[in-house]
Design an enzyme around this catalytic site. Structure first.
Site, PDB file in Angstrom:
ATOM      1  N   CYS A 173       6.732  -0.414   6.609  1.00 32.61           N
ATOM      2  CA  CYS A 173       6.178   0.910   5.817  1.00 32.61           C
ATOM      3  C   CYS A 173       7.387   1.403   5.066  1.00 32.61           C
ATOM      4  CB  CYS A 173       6.276   1.662   7.140  1.00 32.61           C
ATOM      5  SG  CYS A 173       5.476   3.459   6.194  1.00 32.61           S
ATOM      6  N   LEU A 174       7.039   1.731   3.663  1.00 30.77           N
ATOM      7  CA  LEU A 174       8.028   2.171   2.791  1.00 30.77           C
ATOM      8  C   LEU A 174       8.588   3.521   3.314  1.00 30.77           C
ATOM      9  CD1 LEU A 174       6.410   1.535  -0.648  1.00 30.77           C
ATOM     10  CD2 LEU A 174       7.974   0.144   0.384  1.00 30.77           C
ATOM     11  N   GLN A 198       3.239   9.781   1.496  1.00 28.78           N
ATOM     12  CA  GLN A 198       4.365   9.322   1.136  1.00 28.78           C
ATOM     13  C   GLN A 198       5.128   9.693   0.024  1.00 28.78           C
ATOM     14  OE1 GLN A 198       2.634   5.373   2.410  1.00 28.78           O
ATOM     15  NE2 GLN A 198       4.744   5.131   3.157  1.00 28.78           N
ATOM     16  N   GLY A 228       0.814  -1.136   0.112  1.00 33.18           N
ATOM     17  CA  GLY A 228       0.004   0.101   0.121  1.00 33.18           C
ATOM     18  C   GLY A 228       1.115   1.292   0.031  1.00 33.18           C
ATOM     19  N   HIS A 244      -2.000   6.924   7.568  1.00 32.19           N
ATOM     20  CA  HIS A 244      -1.134   7.736   6.903  1.00 32.19           C
ATOM     21  C   HIS A 244      -1.613   9.235   6.385  1.00 32.19           C
ATOM     22  CE1 HIS A 244       3.022   6.205   6.413  1.00 32.19           C
ATOM     23  NE2 HIS A 244       2.490   4.905   5.857  1.00 32.19           N
ATOM     24  N   HIS A 286      -3.685   0.878   7.642  1.00 31.79           N
ATOM     25  CA  HIS A 286      -2.111   1.691   7.750  1.00 31.79           C
ATOM     26  C   HIS A 286      -2.296   2.877   6.628  1.00 31.79           C
ATOM     27  CE1 HIS A 286       2.337   1.169   7.728  1.00 31.79           C
ATOM     28  NE2 HIS A 286       2.193   1.883   6.924  1.00 31.79           N
ATOM     29  N   GLU A 287      -2.869   2.777   5.615  1.00 25.82           N
ATOM     30  CA  GLU A 287      -2.753   3.597   4.633  1.00 25.82           C
ATOM     31  C   GLU A 287      -3.614   4.832   5.073  1.00 25.82           C
ATOM     32  OE1 GLU A 287      -0.151   3.494   2.929  1.00 25.82           O
ATOM     33  OE2 GLU A 287      -0.027   1.412   3.057  1.00 25.82           O
TER      34      GLU A 287
HETATM   35 ZN    ZN Z   1       3.421   3.248   5.874  1.00 24.95          ZN
END
Ligand code: ZN
Length: 174
Positions: A93-94, A50, A45, A142, A138-139
């Site tokens: 997480c990226l 991000q 995701g 963000h 999670h997204e």
């Molecule tokens: Zn993340």
């Protein structure tokens, strides 16, 4: 186009993104870039924050749950309207490359959103469980400026962040 993923502590990761009012070129570009970037980084995701945008748009790699390779889902203005149960699983997480730890989240989440399909926004209500529910939550966190490290107790958070920064410094200097 693949964009550069912002790494913690980039301040954009703590901003609350703004609702999308209408489907314009900026939103369509962002959606395409989110999918391209998510696939390039092999993430499950990715959120607008991000990649440095503050619109409430997220992408989810649905291929992971459906088995249809390359299948991505773009959701606009997503919100969790109901959740239940409990589930603990490892999360990454990226924006924190190489940092993984267990996070407790509801097992089931109902998400209301506008799904981008063939250039149009379609109202959807998604009932997700397990990993799919986890990625959606999670997204959505963000775009509210919330990060998975926020679920750690303060001392453990500080320790893990310290170790993560140390590891990154070593890796980057090699
Ligand atoms: Zn993340």
């Amino acid at each position: 186009m693949v964009r550069k993923v912002r790494i913690y502590p980039d301040p954009v990761l703590r901003k609350v993104a703004k609702p999308v009012e209408d489907l314009n070129g900026e939103v369509l570009n962002l959606a395409e870039d989110l999918v391209d970037t998510m696939l390039a980084y092999e993430g499950l995701g990715l959120s607008a924050n991000q990649v440095g945008s503050l619109l409430r748009v997220i992408a989810v790699y649905k291929g992971e749950f459906t088995g249809r390779e390359g299948e991505a889902q773009v959701l606009v203005n997503p919100e969790v309207v109901y959740y239940e149960g409990e589930d603990v699983d490892e999360e990454g997480c990226l924006s924190f490359p190489g940092l993984y730890f267990d996070v407790k989240r509801p097992y089931l989440a109902v998400v209301k959103a506008l799904e981008l399909r063939d250039g149009e926004l379609v109202p959807v209500e998604i009932t997700a469980t397990g990993l799919y529910a986890r990625v959606l939550q999670h997204e959505i966190d963000h775009i509210n400026g919330v990060l998975y490290i926020d679920y750690l107790p303060p001392r453990e958070r500080m320790r893990r962040l310290r170790e993560w920064k140390e590891k990154r410094k070593q890796k980057l200097s090699v």
